[in-house]
Design a protein around this motif. Structure first.
Motif, mmCIF file in Angstrom:
data_model
loop_
_atom_site.group_PDB
_atom_site.id
_atom_site.type_symbol
_atom_site.label_atom_id
_atom_site.label_comp_id
_atom_site.label_asym_id
_atom_site.label_seq_id
_atom_site.Cartn_x
_atom_site.Cartn_y
_atom_site.Cartn_z
ATOM 1 N N ASP A 178 0.833 -1.209 0.000
ATOM 2 C CA ASP A 178 0.000 0.000 0.000
ATOM 3 C C ASP A 178 0.865 1.257 0.000
ATOM 4 O O ASP A 178 0.582 2.232 -0.707
ATOM 5 C CB ASP A 178 -0.925 0.007 1.213
ATOM 6 N N ALA A 179 1.929 1.238 0.797
ATOM 7 C CA ALA A 179 2.838 2.386 0.828
ATOM 8 C C ALA A 179 3.516 2.579 -0.519
ATOM 9 O O ALA A 179 3.695 3.712 -0.985
ATOM 10 C CB ALA A 179 3.886 2.192 1.930
ATOM 11 N N ALA A 180 3.877 1.475 -1.165
ATOM 12 C CA ALA A 180 4.502 1.568 -2.485
ATOM 13 C C ALA A 180 3.544 2.167 -3.503
ATOM 14 O O ALA A 180 3.931 3.016 -4.322
ATOM 15 C CB ALA A 180 4.964 0.183 -2.945
ATOM 16 N N VAL A 181 2.288 1.742 -3.470
ATOM 17 C CA VAL A 181 1.285 2.286 -4.389
ATOM 18 C C VAL A 181 1.135 3.787 -4.194
ATOM 19 O O VAL A 181 1.079 4.565 -5.161
ATOM 20 C CB VAL A 181 -0.066 1.564 -4.198
ATOM 21 N N GLU A 182 1.069 4.220 -2.951
ATOM 22 C CA GLU A 182 0.895 5.650 -2.692
ATOM 23 C C GLU A 182 2.114 6.449 -3.156
ATOM 24 O O GLU A 182 1.977 7.561 -3.677
ATOM 25 C CB GLU A 182 0.612 5.885 -1.213
ATOM 26 N N ARG A 183 3.324 5.905 -2.971
ATOM 27 C CA ARG A 183 4.525 6.592 -3.463
ATOM 28 C C ARG A 183 4.482 6.733 -4.978
ATOM 29 O O ARG A 183 4.849 7.780 -5.529
ATOM 30 C CB ARG A 183 5.785 5.831 -3.031
ATOM 31 N N THR A 184 4.042 5.677 -5.647
ATOM 32 C CA THR A 184 3.981 5.708 -7.107
ATOM 33 C C THR A 184 2.975 6.734 -7.594
ATOM 34 O O THR A 184 3.269 7.535 -8.500
ATOM 35 C CB THR A 184 3.618 4.312 -7.646
ATOM 36 N N ILE A 185 1.787 6.711 -7.043
ATOM 37 C CA ILE A 185 0.756 7.667 -7.464
ATOM 38 C C ILE A 185 1.242 9.098 -7.245
ATOM 39 O O ILE A 185 1.114 9.955 -8.131
ATOM 40 C CB ILE A 185 -0.560 7.405 -6.708
ATOM 41 N N GLU A 186 1.791 9.357 -6.079
ATOM 42 C CA GLU A 186 2.277 10.710 -5.773
ATOM 43 C C GLU A 186 3.364 11.142 -6.745
ATOM 44 O O GLU A 186 3.355 12.278 -7.248
ATOM 45 C CB GLU A 186 2.805 10.744 -4.338
ATOM 46 N N ALA A 187 4.297 10.248 -7.036
ATOM 47 C CA ALA A 187 5.404 10.587 -7.926
ATOM 48 C C ALA A 187 4.911 10.866 -9.336
ATOM 49 O O ALA A 187 5.368 11.817 -9.998
ATOM 50 C CB ALA A 187 6.430 9.459 -7.943
ATOM 51 N N TYR A 188 3.993 10.059 -9.818
ATOM 52 C CA TYR A 188 3.497 10.260 -11.182
ATOM 53 C C TYR A 188 2.701 11.557 -11.310
ATOM 54 O O TYR A 188 2.881 12.322 -12.264
ATOM 55 C CB TYR A 188 2.652 9.069 -11.617
ATOM 56 N N LEU A 189 1.806 11.802 -10.388
ATOM 57 C CA LEU A 189 0.981 13.013 -10.495
ATOM 58 C C LEU A 189 1.842 14.270 -10.438
ATOM 59 O O LEU A 189 1.539 15.270 -11.111
ATOM 60 C CB LEU A 189 -0.069 13.032 -9.383
ATOM 61 N N ALA A 190 2.925 14.225 -9.677
ATOM 62 C CA ALA A 190 3.810 15.396 -9.579
ATOM 63 C C ALA A 190 4.577 15.647 -10.866
ATOM 64 O O ALA A 190 5.161 16.721 -11.029
ATOM 65 C CB ALA A 190 4.783 15.216 -8.418
ATOM 66 N N THR A 191 4.585 14.690 -11.777
ATOM 67 C CA THR A 191 5.308 14.864 -13.040
ATOM 68 C C THR A 191 4.360 14.907 -14.242
ATOM 69 O O THR A 191 4.789 14.719 -15.371
ATOM 70 C CB THR A 191 6.344 13.748 -13.234
ATOM 71 N N GLY A 192 3.070 15.137 -13.995
ATOM 72 C CA GLY A 192 2.129 15.350 -15.090
ATOM 73 C C GLY A 192 1.618 14.082 -15.744
ATOM 74 O O GLY A 192 1.021 14.138 -16.817
ATOM 75 N N VAL A 193 1.815 12.933 -15.108
ATOM 76 C CA VAL A 193 1.323 11.664 -15.645
ATOM 77 C C VAL A 193 -0.078 11.408 -15.089
ATOM 78 O O VAL A 193 -0.269 11.358 -13.871
ATOM 79 C CB VAL A 193 2.270 10.509 -15.283
ATOM 80 N N THR A 194 -1.040 11.231 -15.996
ATOM 81 C CA THR A 194 -2.430 11.046 -15.585
ATOM 82 C C THR A 194 -2.948 9.642 -15.876
ATOM 83 O O THR A 194 -4.040 9.289 -15.439
ATOM 84 C CB THR A 194 -3.332 12.074 -16.291
ATOM 85 N N GLY A 195 -2.180 8.857 -16.622
ATOM 86 C CA GLY A 195 -2.562 7.489 -16.933
ATOM 87 C C GLY A 195 -1.333 6.607 -17.003
ATOM 88 O O GLY A 195 -0.252 7.065 -17.385
ATOM 89 N N VAL A 196 -1.481 5.337 -16.643
ATOM 90 C CA VAL A 196 -0.354 4.405 -16.636
ATOM 91 C C VAL A 196 -0.825 3.052 -17.154
ATOM 92 O O VAL A 196 -2.000 2.693 -17.029
ATOM 93 C CB VAL A 196 0.250 4.241 -15.228
ATOM 94 N N VAL A 197 0.127 2.300 -17.726
ATOM 95 C CA VAL A 197 -0.146 0.937 -18.176
ATOM 96 C C VAL A 197 0.861 0.028 -17.482
ATOM 97 O O VAL A 197 2.055 0.062 -17.797
ATOM 98 C CB VAL A 197 -0.034 0.801 -19.704
ATOM 99 N N ASP A 198 0.382 -0.752 -16.530
ATOM 100 C CA ASP A 198 1.268 -1.668 -15.817
ATOM 101 C C ASP A 198 1.528 -2.885 -16.687
ATOM 102 O O ASP A 198 0.620 -3.447 -17.291
ATOM 103 C CB ASP A 198 0.648 -2.098 -14.489
ATOM 104 N N MET A 199 2.793 -3.329 -16.700
ATOM 105 C CA MET A 199 3.185 -4.419 -17.586
ATOM 106 C C MET A 199 3.597 -5.693 -16.860
ATOM 107 O O MET A 199 4.326 -6.505 -17.419
ATOM 108 C CB MET A 199 4.312 -3.950 -18.508
ATOM 109 N N ALA A 200 3.119 -5.884 -15.648
ATOM 110 C CA ALA A 200 3.371 -7.164 -14.969
ATOM 111 C C ALA A 200 2.432 -7.311 -13.779
ATOM 112 O O ALA A 200 2.847 -7.679 -12.686
ATOM 113 C CB ALA A 200 4.823 -7.284 -14.533
#
Length: 569
Positions: free
Chosen positions: A220-242
């Motif tokens: 859960d902590a990893a997910v929150e770090r990822t979401i926060e990092a992406y939104l801060a860099t203008g990423v609004t959509g992601v495609v997970d590959m695994a």
């Protein structure tokens, strides 16, 4: 329903026919207008008049005007190939990409151990082969820094793992441990494991072991770090590959914490491993198809869904594990992880089930059999709607792009993997004229194939603007002092951004709903503090996102000092 006019902006729409605008209107979660200010005002006034006449919903909705003070607005980026939980985990590990000597790697590991002496393990990521003497890491090198607890260090490409003696013991790896299908336990001259685990050996021994030791709270902590990092860099959509069961559960919990939604759009490919048994392989495809149907029918479908499967056909050039038509400079070569006979039924089954097939293929032989399997699926299943993908394509033979275009296959590529600061080892492993065709992005554009850009985080930095710098210059975002690598393959900035927004969204089936700034599409966009189109490509390395909007809602905003000039009027 709230409506907002954004005015006084430089709006890059990623619409080829009308690439620029000065204003736009957000109506709820969608764009109602993109164009000039007069049109934006007329759109709002027309909506108000319709509401007053009782023909368009309730009257009296508030209208806000936001003056962007001439700032650049881009469509929200889609990172079309990433590993979400792994990225969040990596953000909490010892970073080693810029540790360019063994001594520096050892110093960082000692520091990490000293900083948390109660930790059961030391975890690191991102090291480069050419930072290690002879490109040959050993457990003894790590034991010299930390020997009392296991050390696990994922390589920069995440296709191998370097471990110390305590880790080998914890994993139970001995001279009698067999190599798994598609992987290798490196051994010394006496046959003893030497500390390097390649491909599926890293996945099945290290990753599965660490996953078992990781809690839901950790994920859960990893997910929150990822979401926060992406939104801060203008990423609004992601495609997970695994994606796997643990990742899906973690993102479902993230949606539950937010009342059934997410601040970022997640499409995922279910990882399918080659077990060596056709029946088990097909069972994995059937499971992915069931999850795709389940997630597409769920209330969270707008935010989280399974769209396809992921197959890893080969390894990486840096470790000589990518499947090539001709040998590496040292005379070695690698067999594909998925032989064609095992690959065909899996791709055909996924195609028939309506799943998108994403195949990791870095070497030219791997991309060849990937396309062979897709052609087989088309022959078996006939005329179906499909948009399959090949991931990476770091070296592909001439004619590959044209074949992909004919078959409607997306080229999913990562500019940051071509960063010159990490390129020398790649060059040395091939050592011939193939180097001159590394990461040949324009070939796919010219052939008419869809080209989608991404980062493959955490194998490379996740920052979208740095990714665009490499794409537009072929220079290094890690160390700009490096000379550009194959500069003839650089793309104009507008094209690069289009591949990372418009085409990246299209790559997962969302091209009609987002990825561009046009009326009727999702209001997903990012506001930058500087304009690299005006200031030059180098500004991409210092530019910051000051606001990220997803579905009309602000999900990231820089602090007041950084956001100065973006004000409601």
């Amino acid at each position: 329903m709230s409506r907002t006019i954004y005015r006084n902006a430089r709006v890059f729409t990623a619409e080829p026919s009308v690439p620029w605008a000065e204003a736009f209107v957000v109506d709820g979660d969608a764009l109602a207008f993109v164009g000039d200010l007069a049109g934006a005002v007329a759109t709002v006034e027309g909506a108000e008049a319709a509401r007053a006449a009782g023909t368009a919903g309730a009257a009296g909705s508030d209208v806000e005007t936001v003056d962007l003070d001439g700032r650049l607005v881009l469509p929200g980026f889609t990172d079309a190939h990433t590993h979400l939980v792994m990225m969040g985990d990596a953000l909490g590990r010892v970073g080693l990409t810029d540790a360019r000597t063994l001594e520096e790697i050892q110093a960082r590991l000692r520091a990490a151990r000293a900083a948390d002496p109660s930790a059961p393990r030391v975890l690191g990521r991102g090291w480069l082969f050419d930072s290690v003497p002879g490109g040959a890491p050993t457990a003894a090198m790590l034991d010299a820094a930390v020997a009392d607890v296991p050390v696990y260090l994922d390589a920069n490409d995440y296709h191998s793992c370097w471990v110390n003696g305590a880790a080998l013991a914890e994993l139970g790896i001995t001279r009698d441990t067999p190599d798994p299908i598609g992987g290798r336990i490196s051994r010394d001259a006496d046959g003893e494991p030497d500390g390097m685990l390649y491909e599926t050996a890293a996945q099945q021994f290290v990753w599965e072991h660490l996953a078992a030791a990781t809690t839901d709270a950790d994920r859960d902590a990893a997910v929150e770090r990822t979401i926060e990092a992406y939104l801060a860099t203008g990423v609004t959509g992601v495609v997970d590959m695994a994606f796997d069961e643990l990742g899906l559960a973690a993102f479902r919990r993230a949606a539950e914490r937010r009342g059934g939604s997410l601040p970022i759009r997640v499409a995922a490919h279910w990882f399918v491993a080659n077990t060596g048994d056709d029946e088990q392989n097909l069972a994995q495809v059937a499971h992915a198809a069931a999850l795709a149907a389940e997630t597409s029918a769920a209330p969270t479908a707008a935010w989280l869904r399974i769209v396809g499967i992921k197959l890893v056909l080969d390894g990486v050039i840096d470790a000589c594990t990518a499947a090539m038509r001709h040998p590496y400079a040292d005379g070695s070569n690698a067999e594909p992880i998925w032989p064609l006979d095992a690959l065909k039924p899996v791709v055909a089954a996924a195609d028939a089930a309506g799943l998108q097939v994403a195949q990791h293929a870095i070497g030219d032989y791997a991309s060849e059999i990937a396309l062979d399997a897709i052609e087989h699926a088309i022959t078996v299943n006939g005329d179906l709607p499909r948009r399959h993908r090949i991931e990476h394509l770091e070296y592909a033979a001439p004619g590959t792009a044209e074949r992909m275009s004919r078959l409607g296959v997306t080229a999913s590529m990562q500019p940051v993997h071509a960063d010159p600061a990490i390129f020398d080892n790649w060059v040395a492993m091939l050592g011939d004229e193939r180097v001159e065709r590394a990461f040949a992005w324009p070939e796919y554009v010219e052939a008419g194939a869809l080209l989608a850009f991404s980062t493959d985080a955490p194998t490379a930095p996740h920052e979208a603007l740095h990714n665009m710098y490499v794409a537009a210059t072929r220079r290094s975002a890690l160390d700009p002092s490096f000379a550009p690598a194959n500069p003839g393959f650089a793309l104009p900035l507008a094209e690069a951004i289009g591949h990372a927004t418009r085409d990246a969204a299209a790559s997962c089936g969302d091209g009609d709903t987002r990825g561009r700034l046009a009326a009727g599409l999702a209001a997903d966009f990012a506001v930058l503090d500087v304009d690299p189109f005006a200031e030059g490509d180098a500004a991409l390395l210092t530019a910051r996102v000051v606001q990220t909007v997803v579905a009309g809602a602000t999900v990231f905003e820089a602090d007041a000092a950084d956001a100065e000039g973006v004000a409601a009027a």
